[in-house]
Design a protein around this motif. Structure first.
Motif, mmCIF file in Angstrom:
data_model
loop_
_atom_site.group_PDB
_atom_site.id
_atom_site.type_symbol
_atom_site.label_atom_id
_atom_site.label_comp_id
_atom_site.label_asym_id
_atom_site.label_seq_id
_atom_site.Cartn_x
_atom_site.Cartn_y
_atom_site.Cartn_z
ATOM 1 N N LEU A 338 103.765 119.707 150.904
ATOM 2 C CA LEU A 338 104.762 120.495 150.149
ATOM 3 C C LEU A 338 104.995 121.803 150.738
ATOM 4 O O LEU A 338 106.174 122.358 150.989
ATOM 5 C CB LEU A 338 104.159 120.803 148.701
ATOM 6 N N SER A 339 103.668 122.511 151.386
ATOM 7 C CA SER A 339 104.195 123.663 152.115
ATOM 8 C C SER A 339 105.186 123.581 153.435
ATOM 9 O O SER A 339 105.826 124.280 153.800
ATOM 10 C CB SER A 339 102.717 124.152 152.566
ATOM 11 N N LEU A 340 104.665 122.372 154.250
ATOM 12 C CA LEU A 340 105.664 122.121 154.990
ATOM 13 C C LEU A 340 106.944 121.897 155.007
ATOM 14 O O LEU A 340 108.072 122.514 155.605
ATOM 15 C CB LEU A 340 105.194 120.963 155.933
ATOM 16 N N LEU A 341 107.143 121.231 153.737
ATOM 17 C CA LEU A 341 108.607 121.123 153.274
ATOM 18 C C LEU A 341 109.268 122.628 153.029
ATOM 19 O O LEU A 341 110.403 122.660 153.362
ATOM 20 C CB LEU A 341 108.763 120.228 151.919
ATOM 21 N N CYS A 342 108.703 123.240 152.390
ATOM 22 C CA CYS A 342 109.133 124.547 152.072
ATOM 23 C C CYS A 342 109.526 125.195 153.302
ATOM 24 O O CYS A 342 110.513 126.258 153.280
ATOM 25 C CB CYS A 342 108.066 125.509 151.403
ATOM 26 N N THR A 343 108.888 125.121 154.346
ATOM 27 C CA THR A 343 109.282 125.715 155.709
ATOM 28 C C THR A 343 110.287 125.018 156.326
ATOM 29 O O THR A 343 111.223 125.902 156.735
ATOM 30 C CB THR A 343 107.934 125.711 156.690
ATOM 31 N N VAL A 344 110.562 123.825 156.339
ATOM 32 C CA VAL A 344 111.754 123.289 156.887
ATOM 33 C C VAL A 344 112.857 123.123 155.951
ATOM 34 O O VAL A 344 114.135 122.606 156.389
ATOM 35 C CB VAL A 344 111.314 121.792 157.507
#
Length: 749
Positions: A338-344
């Motif tokens: 989820l954190s990665l998806l928020c970044t991209v």
């Protein structure tokens, strides 16, 4: 037979006792003795054996520390074992005073160990922590910058809260210190590089080897220190590359993966070029493809760090890894994804990412307030960065997270909803439709028995702002009825909660606003105000609010007429209140705090929910991580690297969250309006920044294909755009079960 078995059993116990006695009799003043003690405790086969060993070793340590002629080296080793026992759950309170003494009277190395032991063993509330106050204050005035640095570090861990006022003046003085700690690191950098080369060449003894790597923890410390270099030379980059090549064969081990993470983080921190980053990203690909969940987690974390600095497209294989990790049964893996998806996230998939984050908060975070706060901040940051005036998904997302937020975070979300409804993007017709739908949603929300006070506050405000002249009396009666419910639901002899007080104040202020706007006053309003004043729950501010409206009710008609008078266009309003210049300057001279508008006062404490613009200049990694929980991927001006093939970017380059800014300068902070010299000149009025939105792709049937189509655009965009325009997130929210949504609210507000 029984006698033989008993003999064998007794022999084993006797042998173990002899080994234990041998370890206890070994000299504690040597590294061999300490190492043997630690090995025996760590290799204990049962909990009872571990307890017996540690307690016996602690008795030996206590005896050693009680000797009047104990050498400092012996004391250090005794404290090291005491720290080990405390971390294992066995108290060593007799060692606390010796840690304080070592920090007070030792040499530089001994003082370092003393402060370290105090940080591990003492608590801020311990009486012995008070003894360190004078020691820390004395060390802060030392001429040795290493002693000053140790005292500063120790003050963060063991300094009592009630003594902070004594520490602050000394700390302010240290801000003017001529020496800077990174300069100290710069002086030892050549030595660190030499040590790292010796480690890589295998010149250290075999005792330093662990899992096929030489002194891995020392290498990690050296790589971290290399980040202090402002402009590393080619030799530093080659050293990191050599370290990566050396550790590649051991990447399947946890310690090898840790070293890879440190090397790549250091390279990204210094913003290396494509050529050097390419070989490093091969390790990221290997970690993401690992069957080991821990290593895959490390790979996702590294990928997020890279994408925070470099805007690189994900390959299809990497997208599959991300999607698989998102559906992983391990909750830690899902949170990292989820954190990665928020970044991209970009304009075309921000709604999907935000929905996944909010769903996870509702389902999994009711008992983890810290994680809940962080994920809500990420969701709000996405709504700030990628609003859509056609679908208004960002308003629907904010309404969903509002009952889950707490305190200042809830206030900031409330203010965002209000501003979006008052002066959001899109035409007046679009805003009117959104206001009507939001009123229906909040009205349905308010019917739930478990509705949060934060939602009711927004509902009350919306009723007062967007009701028509024909509904004024009905809305006023609805507000009064809600106010009576709030008063009667409070148990006697109880203190009114902060949320209930705010709700009552909102009801009274909204009722006053409607009465003044439409010249409407009913008897029940005055009765409600009188009952609120008599209530034992009313505090001073609530009473003042009631009395103010009571005093205005007889003059409602006059107030209404004044408000209806047309504003003369030739009259120039002084919004800066320049007639107060003298008063403000005198107050600032008397150390008064500068005035801060309510909007900024509420929103500023929650800094993490303010996202960076999509076209910001590149910032250092540490600053990007600290400034925002999900900073936008920043473009490096490079093409595809390794397993990141070039692909079309579907994000809008101009999309950014609305913000208050000056049109002359691209600055996303509020301009300084007042200073001790007076009001700033040539301060432009604040304006809203327009947005460009893109449509969201249409979902597929299966879960993986559905997420793939929404997150990574794996289908025709035209068909996706048509179906996305047909759906309305506000209508979907209206059809949800509000009883379930409200029930997930965490605790009292």
């Amino acid at each position: 037979m029984k006698v033989a078995l008993r003999h064998v059993k007794m022999s084993g116990i006797f042998e173990k006792s002899l080994e234990s006695i041998g370890s206890l009799l070994s000299p504690l003043g040597t590294n061999v003795g300490l190492k043997h003690m630690l090995e025996r405790c760590v290799t204990s086969r049962t909990k009872r054996e571990e307890e017996w060993m540690i307690r016996d070793c602690l008795r030996l340590v206590k005896a050693k520390l009680s000797e009047p002629s104990s050498k400092p080296s012996t004391v250090i080793k005794c404290l090291a074992f005491s720290i080990f026992s405390e971390l294992s759950g066995y108290k060593a309170e007799f060692a606390y005073i010796h840690a304080v003494k070592l920090a007070q009277n030792g040499s530089l190395a001994e003082k370092k160990m003393g402060y370290l032991a105090c940080a591990f063993l003492l608590r801020e509330c311990d009486s012995l922590a008070v003894l360190l106050v004078n020691t820390i204050l004395r060390d802060l005035t030392s001429k040795n910058i290493y002693v000053v640095a140790m005292a500063l570090c120790a003050s963060c861990h063991v300094f009592p809260h009630d003594q902070v006022t004594v520490l602050l003046p000394v700390l302010e003085e240290k801000l003017k210190h001529p020496s800077d700690l990174p300069d100290v690191v710069m002086d030892i950098m050549p030595a660190l590089v030499q040590i790292q080369n010796q480690i890589l060449d295998g010149k250290l003894p075999l005792e330093y080897a662990y899992r096929g790597l030489h002194a891995p923890w020392m290498q990690i410390s050296i790589i971290r220190l290399l980040r202090y270099l402002q402009e590393p030379g080619l030799d530093i980059y080659m050293l990191i590359q050599k370290t990566l090549q050396n550790v590649k064969l051991q990447i399947e081990n946890a310690i090898g993966a840790a070293m890879v993470c440190e090397c790549i983080t250091t390279l990204v921190y210094h913003k290396v070029g494509d050529e050097m980053l390419a070989s490093a990203l091969l390790c990221v690909v290997d970690l993401m493809a690992s069957p080991n969940s821990n290593l895959r987690y490390a790979g996702l974390s590294l990928l997020e760090i890279v994408l925070q600095q470099y805007k690189l497209p994900l390959s299809t294989a990497q997208q599959d890894v991300v999607l698989t990790s998102f559906c992983h049964p391990d909750e830690a893996m899902k949170r990292r994804t989820l954190s990665l998806l928020c970044t991209v996230a970009e304009a075309h998939n921000a709604e999907t990412v935000c929905t996944q984050v909010v769903d996870y908060v509702c389902d999994q975070c009711s008992h983890n307030p810290h994680l809940q706060h962080d994920l809500i901040s990420r969701a709000v940051a996405l709504t700030d960065k990628f609003p859509n005036s056609q679908t208004h998904w960002h308003i629907a997302a904010l309404i969903r997270v509002l009952p889950l937020a707490r305190d200042k975070q809830a206030k900031a979300i409330q203010r965002r909803i209000q501003l979006m409804l008052l002066a959001g993007n899109g035409s007046l017709e679009q805003r009117t439709i959104a206001r009507s739908k939001v009123l229906n949603i909040l009205g349905k929300y308010s019917e739930s028995k478990t509705v949060s006070t934060a939602v009711l506050e927004v509902y009350v405000w919306s009723l007062s702002q967007f009701c028509g002249a024909e509904d004024d009396q009905l809305v006023l009666e609805k507000l009064i009825s809600l106010g009576y419910k709030v008063l009667h639901n409070q148990e006697p002899n109880t203190i009114m909660s902060y949320g209930v007080q705010n709700l009552l104040i909102s009801i009274i202020q909204s009722a006053g606003h409607i009465a003044e706007k439409y010249d409407t006053a009913i008897d029940s309003l005055e009765e409600f105000l009188q009952e609120t004043l008599k209530s034992h729950l009313a505090d001073a501010y609530l009473r003042c609010t009631c009395m103010e409206l009571l005093a205005a009710l007889p003059h409602i008609t006059v107030i209404h007429k004044v408000l209806q008078q047309p504003i003369q266009t030739e009259t120039k309003l002084d919004f800066t209140l320049s007639f107060l210049d003298k008063y403000v300057c005198e107050s600032l001279a008397d150390n008064a705090l500068p005035y801060q508008p309510k909007l900024l006062h509420i929103a500023n404490p929650v800094l993490e929910i303010t996202s960076l613009p999509s076209n910001s200049t590149t910032v250092p990694l540490a600053a990007a991580i600290m400034s925002s929980p999900c900073p936008s991927p920043l473009s490096s001006g490079t093409g595809s690297i390794v397993d990141f093939p070039r692909s079309e970017s579907f994000g809008s380059e101009d999309s950014r969250s609305w913000s208050l800014r000056s049109p002359q300068k691209e600055d996303f902070r509020a301009k300084l309006l007042w200073s001790q010299e007076g009001r700033a000149k040539n301060v432009d009025s604040f304006v809203y920044v327009e947005h460009k939105e893109e449509v969201t792709p249409v979902p597929s049937d299966s879960k993986i294909q559905y997420l793939a189509s929404l997150l990574f655009n794996r289908q025709e965009r035209e068909a996706a755009g048509e179906e996305a325009l047909q759906r309305d997130p506000l209508d979907e929210l209206l059809s949800k079960d509000f009883q379930k949504l409200s029930a997930s609210k965490p605790g009292k507000r």
